[in-house]
Design an enzyme around this catalytic site. Structure first.
Site, mmCIF file in Angstrom:
data_model
loop_
_atom_site.group_PDB
_atom_site.id
_atom_site.type_symbol
_atom_site.label_atom_id
_atom_site.label_comp_id
_atom_site.label_asym_id
_atom_site.label_seq_id
_atom_site.Cartn_x
_atom_site.Cartn_y
_atom_site.Cartn_z
ATOM 1 N N LYS A 142 0.848 -1.199 0.000
ATOM 2 C CA LYS A 142 0.000 0.000 0.000
ATOM 3 C C LYS A 142 0.880 1.245 0.000
ATOM 4 C CE LYS A 142 -4.471 -0.686 2.194
ATOM 5 N NZ LYS A 142 -5.203 -0.532 3.465
HETATM 6 O O1 G3P Z 1 -7.740 -0.457 5.293
HETATM 7 C C1 G3P Z 1 -8.133 0.815 4.931
HETATM 8 C C2 G3P Z 1 -9.539 1.214 5.278
HETATM 9 O O2 G3P Z 1 -10.451 0.222 4.949
HETATM 10 C C3 G3P Z 1 -9.708 1.828 6.626
HETATM 11 O O3 G3P Z 1 -11.044 1.916 7.060
HETATM 12 O O4 G3P Z 1 -12.719 2.277 8.828
HETATM 13 O O5 G3P Z 1 -10.366 3.062 9.205
HETATM 14 O O6 G3P Z 1 -11.859 4.228 7.584
HETATM 15 P P1 G3P Z 1 -11.523 2.925 8.221
#
Ligand code: G3P
Length: 214
Positions: free
Chosen positions: A83
């Protein structure tokens, strides 16, 4: 549509794999900080459970540092996808890593312009963060629709990986729009299979069977 799980917790990954619905995993520094093992060990264990792509994120913010970290992460297992943040330095890293044959996931994508440029730089995946856009009153799924339109218009190979999913409707909408992948928290995987009529119907079948089974 492929389903990835958005977690670094091995027990959740194993449970989702046992359900037969798991095509890959996404982690990030926050998710890795929420489990016990050192990050290399955690990623090694995850890659043993899952054959598909396992995203692991760089923490460097300059291109040279990102490339160095990415090569180190990619050496953990052949299914590691690195990433890279959707920044100007990230574009340089994406281009170099794509030329080296390392799979990449352009993360923290919040606009169609970012998605256009990361695709041109050769990202394997782009991750629009739909929940975080919803959180600031911008429709996250609208961004997914825009990215799909742009990628179809120009035949980009970059896969659209819907991230920051908060509820089952994000997943259903992603599938209706034709997104390539949704990365889903463990709790939401459970919610996707929950239906009150299934529970009521099953209860009634079991009660009726109890009456006649002797
Ligand atoms: O892995 C990246 C993403 O899915 C993070 O999600 O819930 O922290 O906005 P969130």
């Amino acid at each position: 549509m492929e389903i990835f799980i958005d977690t670094a917790k091995l027990d959740e990954i194993k449970q989702a794999a046992a359900m037969g619905v798991l095509d890959g995993v996404t982690t990030n520094p926050t998710l890795l900080s929420r489990q016990e093992l050192p990050f290399r060990e955690a990623l090694t264990e995850i890659c043993k459970v899952v054959d598909g792509p396992v995203s692991a994120e760089v923490v460097a913010t300059d291109a040279e540092g990102m490339i160095k970290e990415a090569q180190d992460l990619a050496s953990i297992a052949s299914n590691i996808t690195v990433k890279i943040p959707s920044t100007k330095a990230g574009l340089v890293a994406l281009k170099t890593l794509s030329e080296k044959g390392i799979m990449t996931n352009a993360t923290l994508c919040f606009s169609p312009s970012q998605a256009l440029l990361v695709a041109k730089a050769g990202a394997s995946f782009v991750s629009p963060f739909v929940g975080r856009l919803d959180d600031i009153s911008q429709a996250g799924m609208d961004l997914v629709g825009q990215i799909i339109t742009i990628y179809v218009n120009y035949g980009f190979d970059t896969k659209v990986l819907v991230a920051s999913i908060r509820n089952p409707m994000h997943v259903v909408d992603a599938a209706l729009m034709g997104a390539d992948v949704a990365t889903v928290p463990f709790k939401v995987i459970g919610q996707l299979m929950k239906h009150p009529l299934t529970d009521v119907g099953l209860k009634k079948f079991l009660e009726d069977w109890e009456k006649v089974k002797k």
